[in-house]
Scaffold this active site. Structure first.
Site, PDB file in Angstrom:
ATOM      1  N   ASP A 106     -73.224 -26.317  40.175  1.00  0.00           N
ATOM      2  CA  ASP A 106     -74.215 -26.384  39.210  1.00  0.00           C
ATOM      3  C   ASP A 106     -74.402 -24.805  38.861  1.00  0.00           C
ATOM      4  O   ASP A 106     -74.052 -23.751  39.593  1.00  0.00           O
ATOM      5  CB  ASP A 106     -75.561 -26.736  39.950  1.00  0.00           C
ATOM      6  CG  ASP A 106     -75.380 -28.297  40.435  1.00  0.00           C
ATOM      7  OD1 ASP A 106     -74.686 -28.771  39.554  1.00  0.00           O
ATOM      8  OD2 ASP A 106     -76.147 -28.621  41.223  1.00  0.00           O
ATOM      9  N   LYS A 107     -74.985 -24.404  37.768  1.00  0.00           N
ATOM     10  CA  LYS A 107     -75.104 -23.259  37.384  1.00  0.00           C
ATOM     11  C   LYS A 107     -75.761 -22.383  38.337  1.00  0.00           C
ATOM     12  O   LYS A 107     -75.272 -21.216  38.639  1.00  0.00           O
ATOM     13  CB  LYS A 107     -75.997 -23.262  36.146  1.00  0.00           C
ATOM     14  CG  LYS A 107     -76.350 -21.917  35.476  1.00  0.00           C
ATOM     15  CD  LYS A 107     -77.458 -21.834  34.378  1.00  0.00           C
ATOM     16  CE  LYS A 107     -77.889 -20.713  34.045  1.00  0.00           C
ATOM     17  NZ  LYS A 107     -78.909 -20.615  33.106  1.00  0.00           N
TER      18      LYS A 107
END
Length: 325
Positions: free
Chosen positions: A140-141
């Site tokens: 995830d970012k």
């Protein structure tokens, strides 16, 4: 496409593949290429038998010669960008890197550039010929840590297989809300949240997902844990730890209402209130090298923000213990 960039390969059918379908024999001889890609080459005439175009289901015989002469398919249309990468290991097949929090992996709506893929296209232009620019799994970012990127077709096929057969080992470290008394296993299917489409959730119709967790260090109202994945569902650790009532510190999507532990000092209040990402780091990666078959493993240190978070929690715990004396 210049001649030297074309894929040219030649194979002779061995006894064990005689009387097999052409597409099946080709898959056995060229495992670095996907079945769908091989079938496409057979149908287009790029993959021939004794110089003749055949159908995927046609049988091949002993000593038939398979010849491949194809152009690599450009799999991505994103732009290369000069973005610094923290490379942990690389060779002709693999790139292992340490992704910082805040870096998006794939270009998407709202993130057309400035992503890991854009950086990879600049650093290793050959990945444009691979599905998803060689990305076989993602973080995830706002999750930091180690991840592997395929640099060749043989590596892409092997890494996807290792992920599907769960032979690739991935370990994470997280800081969760609440005090755990021991390790455990969360075995609960994950799917799209029925009401909130940006979220995932434990739902009966979801895909199987298993997360193992164990304690590293316990604090007054938080716990530092290590998580090991058996599966790789979207937001898996975040969803599973929330499911057992221990969401990750700072998680903007699953963390719920911001809470401070009883007796928190001003210093701890400031550290916790400023931690605006999920406290999750991909610490260790283990896999079999696609070309050599050798087991390889890499670890990365916790990023500064998580080190500072743990230091503040530790200091608060120690101060409380001293007061009791």
């Amino acid at each position: 496409m210049t001649a030297e960039n074309r894929i040219t390969e030649s194979y002779v059918i061995p006894p064990e593949l005689s009387d097999r379908r052409l597409d099946q024999a080709a898959a056995s001889l060229m495992p670095e290429h996907s079945r769908s890609r091989l079938q496409s080459w057979i149908k287009s005439g790029a993959l021939t038998v004794n110089g003749e175009v055949r159908k995927p289901r046609d049988k091949v015989m002993l000593d038939d010669r398979l010849e491949l002469n194809a152009e690599p398919e450009v799999q991505v249309t994103w732009q290369a960008e000069s973005i610094a990468l923290d490379i942990v290991y690389e060779d002709e097949h693999l790139i292992v890197l340490n992704k910082p929090a805040g870096l998006v992996v794939h270009p998407a709506a709202g993130h057309a550039d400035g992503t890991l893929v854009n950086a990879l296209l600049h650093y290793a232009p050959e990945v444009e010929n691979l599905p998803r620019a060689g990305i076989v799994h993602r973080l995830d970012k706002e999750t930091s840590g180690i991840m592997v990127v395929a640099r060749s077709l043989i590596a892409h096929t092997s890494l996807v297989d290792q992920l599907q057969t769960r032979t690739m080992g991935r370990e994470y470290e997280a800081v969760v809300v609440g005090t755990l008394t021991g390790g455990g296993v969360v075995d609960a299917p994950i799917g799209r949240h029925p009401q909130e489409r940006k979220k995932m959730a434990v739902v009966a119709s979801g895909k199987p997902a298993v997360t193992h967790y164990r304690l590293i260090e316990r604090f007054e109202a938080h716990t530092h844990v290590r998580c090991k994945l058996e599966s790789g569902r979207t937001h898996q650790i975040r969803v599973h730890m929330t499911h057992v009532k221990h969401p990750l510190v700072g998680d903007p999507l699953y963390g719920g209402r911001f809470r401070l532990p009883k007796g928190a000092t001003e210093e701890l209040r400031e550290v916790l209130s400023r931690f605006h990402r999920q406290a999750l780091h991909a610490r260790k990666l283990t896999l079999m090298h696609p070309a050599t078959g050798e087991e390889m493993s890499w670890e990365t240190e916790l990023p500064e923000d998580m080190v500072n978070l743990l230091a503040a929690l530790r200091k608060h715990r120690d101060e409380l213990e001293q007061r009791e004396f």
